[in-house]
Each structure stands twice: as structure tokens, then as C-alpha cells.
Design an enzyme around this catalytic site. Structure first.
Site, mmCIF file in Angstrom:
data_model
loop_
_atom_site.group_PDB
_atom_site.id
_atom_site.type_symbol
_atom_site.label_atom_id
_atom_site.label_comp_id
_atom_site.label_asym_id
_atom_site.label_seq_id
_atom_site.Cartn_x
_atom_site.Cartn_y
_atom_site.Cartn_z
ATOM 1 N N THR A 1 -1.808 -2.758 23.347
ATOM 2 C CA THR A 1 -0.583 -3.165 22.739
ATOM 3 C C THR A 1 0.468 -2.696 23.561
ATOM 4 O O THR A 1 0.390 -2.210 24.612
ATOM 5 C CB THR A 1 -0.412 -2.254 21.522
ATOM 6 O OG1 THR A 1 -1.501 -2.190 20.553
ATOM 7 C CG2 THR A 1 0.757 -2.182 20.909
ATOM 8 N N GLY B 1 -0.837 2.328 21.273
ATOM 9 C CA GLY B 1 -2.316 2.452 21.475
ATOM 10 C C GLY B 1 -3.112 2.574 20.438
ATOM 11 O O GLY B 1 -3.516 3.896 19.928
ATOM 12 N N GLY B 2 -3.629 1.781 19.537
ATOM 13 C CA GLY B 2 -4.458 1.616 18.527
ATOM 14 C C GLY B 2 -4.003 2.638 17.271
ATOM 15 O O GLY B 2 -3.075 2.817 16.973
#
Length: 553
Positions: A367, A455-456
Site C-alpha cells: 500500500t 500496511g495491511g
């Protein structure tokens, strides 16, 4: 000078929201310093930051700069995003905060029956591919707020795709992981691993097919990808290789303007995009942290971290149960943010023992998050993503476009709100964030900070940690991004960065947390950007865990 703000002089510097005598302290090891300017951009890649800044210098506004920077990011950091990615944005403009959901939906022909016998969605191939929404988001932003012709906003991206760019160091390291992951995807290998290897740091990478696609997108204001030449190439490749995507799926895609959701916290308000995004988890966790006033504690003490970790686990348990395409949710945002409900959830937190409410197992993500702001007062937090690294491994031949794997966030559990179905948006990990100052009923809430930590499943955890550092402990955004972070895992497992006092790790272990101490601060704990509105200027910050920078003039 920022519209509506007085001159920034020494005598009034402490009048800015969230500031104290500790504001300018930099207590953590960092390679960065705050950037103070009237027009600012912060990204995870310097070339994108400079592209946004050039647009601002040329008379464009913060939205124009965000679109230009996002387009460059799609080229220079292809591991994390691209023309086949999704996007969300929060825009503060003329006294109002607006949200944009540019995430895509699954193909209409997709169903749980299509994956019968499987336990979860695959992360590679056509099955997790949803309609890519990022380009539609760029167009929606430019049409509503932009002042620069759309085609001009994509010029820098076209240049870097066609003429090449030197690959940044951290990006090169992540790119190397693609060699084994995508060895069975010939179109991917041809486009992103020419010669069978990834580019090294400083090596020039060229993607001429992507440059051509960007020109088509620029000249058609995105129509080429959803209804034109690129759409036809997309669908032809899907038909030839087992994908379900159709021309109707692409043509019916929309980027939707949405009202942000929020929660008040210690004189401030945190705003997030509503579901299908997971920003709700950040709001719930913050609401539970509010049950115990941490403002008189030290920011890095075990009591603060324990409370935040436990609140985050409870929020994730709810997120994984309830968040989905809003048309499918069986509990409303209002119910999940109800003060009485959050108080009941907070009451489950044992101040001295780690709990296991079933938070789930976080996955890494690919991302980018960028922020922009201009002297007229417009501020933007924009995030776009492939999800897992380069995404699905699918590259449309002749276009340079690689497709995300967002559908991997669906579940195959029968009856679950997020169960895979056709024409549906999945649970989405990417979330931009925004802080305002709380105000009396009916009064405008002044903007404070556009930010995010990509980040997820780290993202709501990063929002919680950065927001409380700024609000409760008066840290400037650069210090808040520099600080060591933690990340909850399955059960009682917590990954945590070095940099805290040794006694903190010992105390958390005593309370039952199963700690894994990372060897260094890395992108595994997210990477953030932030822009804080001050009196007469902005403070911009960029996370030292990535290649990026904050710039301004």
C-alpha cells in the site's frame, strides 16, 4: 499563508492545536525532521513528493497535487500500488471533510460456488481480482476539486513510466521477493522482472506499455480503462486465461463520495472512511482507550501499550465479524460505535492480563499513503493499494497494468456479511485518516491533521498509535511516526519494535503478552505520512521506515 490563519511568529507558536512545551522534542532515533511550509506534500517516494510539489508550485491545489503524486506512485512503487489498484481519500475543503471510496467490486459472475471446496480465497490469479478503482478515484477527485487539466496531472507519471526512474532502495528490496512469488506468471515476469531478475537500488526501470496506458487514461479521463481500449484488453485477457471480469463489470464501476465516520476523543475527533474499509476498527479501539485516561502517563509506558493492545484486539474481533460491503452488514456503524456498547467492550479489558478475544491473524500488505495540503486550506489524505505485494500476478499484456488481489479479503464462511458474492466490495484494509478539533454542537470543527499508516492490518493499529501520541502526549507528527510501534497478531501474540525501554518488554510479558521483538524498525510495522495544520503553516512528516520524504514551499 494558510487561508484564515494569522502569521506564524514566535509569540503565538503554542496556540496551534495539540502543541505543548514538548512539541518540538524528537525523542526517538530518526533520519527525518519536520518540514514547515505553507504548501506541503508527504509521500513514501521522493519522486512522487516532488511531482506533487511541482503541481502546487504551478498553481494547482492540494487535490491536484494528490492526484499527480498518486499517479507517480503507481509507476515508481509498483510493489504497493499501480493502475490496477484501489484507492480511498479524505479531503478537507472549504470547511468540510468528504470521503471517497474508489474500491472495486467483484465480477458479477463470481460466487462462493465458484470456489467450492476451498477454505479461503487464493491470493494469486484471477479469483481475487476485483475491478481496479484507483484511476476512477483520480478522476473523481480532479473533477470535483481540481483546478489543473487532468491530462497535465499525469504528465510526471507518464514521464517516469516511459523514460524510466531509478528504483529507490527499500522498494528494490521488496521487489526482489517477486522473483519466486510470480515465477508462474509469464506476463508479470516479462513486465516487472525483465531478464528474470528484479531491478536493484538505483537501477533505472522502464515500463513503456504502462506509459502508453497512462496516456490513454489521461486523454480519456479514465474512460479507456473502464469503457475503452484498455477495458477491452482487460476482458480479452480474462476470457483467454480463466477470469470472470466482463465489460459490464468495468463499465458499471463507480467511485462513491461518502460521509466519513468519526469518534470524539479528548477534545479531538478521528475521522475514517466507513465500511467496506476497516477504519471502524481504529474508531472502536480509540473509543475503548478513552475509558481510561492515559494523558497523565508516559507515552511509552506499559500501561498505555497494554490498554491500546487489548482495545485493538477487541476492535479487530468486531471488525472481522461485522465489516463488509455496507449493503451486506448485519450491524450498523452507529451500533458498533455506540458509547454504551464501547464501554461494555472496554470493561472486558483486564488491566493486568492479556486477553484473547479472537482478533484474527494480520497479513502483510502492499500500500502507499500520501498527504498534501495547500495555502488555501485544502488538505488530503490519499491511500491506494494492490493489497499483497504486487497483487494477483495478473498483468494485462501490452498495457503494463498489474491487477490487485483485493478479493482475497472476502471470506468463504456461509452467511458471513463478508462472504464472497458477485458485484460486491470486500473488506478493505486501506484507510486514510483525518483529525479535527472537537467543537460545540453546530460549530465548525477546525482541521488538525491529514495522516495515515499504510500496511495491511497494521493500519488501524497505526492510526490508534499515531493519533494518541499527537492528541494525548503532544508529540509532533514526525516524532509520532518515528516512535517504535507494536502490532497485534493471533491470540495473545504481539510483534513489537525495538526502541522501548527493556522494562516495558518485561512488563508486557508478565501480563501474558506473547512478544516477538523485531530486530529493527521496518515497514512490517507500517509506514506513515502526516500533515498537521499549524498557525500560518503546516508541519509535514514522513515515516523513516520507507524511502519517502516530506517537502514544501
Amino acid at each position: 499563508m494558510i487561508a484564515g490563519a494569522g502569521p506564524f511568529v514566535a509569540k503565538n507558536r503554542l496556540e496551534s492545536p495539540g502543541m505543548s512545551e514538548h512539541f518540538w522534542e524528537m525523542p526517538y532515533p530518526s533520519q527525518r525532521q519536520p518540514v514547515l511550509a505553507g504548501n506541503v506534500v508527504a509521500t513514501s517516494q521522493p519522486l512522487a513528493a516532488q511531482a506533487g510539489l511541482a503541481v502546487l508550485r504551478g498553481g494547482g491545489n492540494a487535490v491536484d497535487a494528490a492526484v499527480a503524486a498518486a499517479a507517480v506512485m503507481a509507476v515508481v512503487e509498483p510493489i504497493s500500488n499501480g493502475l490496477g489498484a484501489d484507492m480511498f481519500a479524505l479531503v478537507w475543503h472549504e470547511g468540510k471533510l468528504l470521503g471517497l471510496n474508489a474500491s472495486g467490486r467483484s465480477p458479477a459472475a463470481m460466487s462462493a460456488a465458484h470456489l467450492a471446496g476451498q477454505k479461503e480465497l487464493p491470493a494469486l490469479g484471477w479469483d481475487p481480482v476485483t475491478v481496479p478503482g484507483a484511476v476512477s478515484g483520480w478522476v473523481a477527485l480532479a473533477r470535483r476539486f481540481g483546478t489543473v487539466p487532468f491530462a497535465k496531472l499525469l504528465e510526471a507519471a507518464i514521464h517516469y513510466a516511459g523514460d524510466g526512474f531509478p528504483v529507490a532502495p527499500l522498494t528494490a528490496g521488496l521487489w526482489a521477493h517477486a522473483v519466486n512469488r510470480f515465477k508462474d506468471f509469464p506476463d508479470f515476469l516479462h513486465t516487472f522482472l525483465p531478464g528474470g531478475r528484479s531491478p536493484g537500488a538505483g537501477e533505472r526501470f522502464v515500463n513503456p506499455d504502462q506509459a502508453r496506458s497512462l496516456r490513454l487514461i489521461a486523454d480519456s479521463e479514465g474512460e479507456a480503462l473502464y469503457r475503452g481500449e484498455l477495458a477491452r484488453a482487460f476482458v480479452a485477457h480474462a476470457k483467454a486465461t480463466g477470469g470472470l471480469m466482463t465489460l459490464d463489470d468495468l463499465a458499471h464501476h463507480t467511485a462513491d463520495w461518502v460521509d466519513p465516520i468519526s469518534i470524539e476523543y479528548h477534545g479531538h475527533r478521528l475521522h475514517e472512511i466507513p465500511p467496506n474499509g476497516q477504519g471502524l476498527a481504529a474508531l472502536q479501539a480509540l473509543g475503548m482507550v478513552a475509558s481510561r485516561d492515559i494523558r497523565k502517563l508516559e507515552p511509552d509506558c506499559p500501561d498505555v501499550l497494554h490498554l491500546q493492545i487489548e482495545a485493538m484486539k477487541l476492535a479487530f474481533a468486531d471488525a472481522h465479524r461485522y465489516i463488509a460491503d455496507p449493503r451486506s452488514m448485519d450491524a450498523s456503524v452507529e451500533q458498533l460505535l455506540d458509547p454504551a456498547y464501547l464501554a461494555g467492550r472496554a470493561a472486558l479489558i483486564d488491566a493486568d492480563r492479556a486477553g484473547d478475544p479472537g482478533a484474527g491473524s494480520p497479513k502483510p500488505g502492499g500500500t502507499i499513503l500520501l498527504t498534501t495540503a495547500d495555502a488555501r486550506g485544502t488538505m488530503v489524505a490519499l491511500i491506494q493499494s494492490n493489497y499483497l505485494g504486487f497483487g494477483s500476478g495478473i498483468v494485462i499484456p501490452g498495457t503494463g497494468i498489474h491487477l490487485q488481489d483485493r478479493g482475497a479479503c472476502f471470506t468463504l464462511s456461509p452467511g458471513h456479511p463478508n462472504q464472497l458474492a458477485g458485484g460486491k466490495r470486500p473488506y478493505h484494509t486501506i484507510i486514510p485518516g483525518f483529525l479535527t478539533r472537537a467543537a460545540a454542537a453546530g460549530a465548525p470543527e477546525p482541521p488538525l491533521m491529514a495522516f495515515g499508516v499504510m500496511g495491511g492490518f497494521m493500519q488501524p493499529q497505526g492510526h490508534l498509535q499515531v493519533a494518541t501520541r499527537v492528541i494525548d502526549f503532544h508529540q509532533n507528527p514526525q516524532a509520532a511516526l518515528d516512535a517504535p510501534r507494536w502490532q497485534v497478531g493471533a491470540g495473545k501474540h504481539v510483534s513489537i519494535e525495538p526502541g522501548f525501554a527493556p522494562s516495558l518488554y518485561q512488563d508486557l510479558k508478565r501480563r501474558g503478552h506473547e512478544l516477538t521483538i523485531a530486530p529493527a524498525r521496518t515497514i512490517a510495522f507500517g509506514s506513515g505520512q502526516a500533515i498537521l495544520r499549524m498557525t500560518g503553516c503546516y508541519l509535514a512528516a514522513s515515516d523513516p521506515r520507507h524511502d519517502g520524504q516530506a517537502v514544501g514551499f
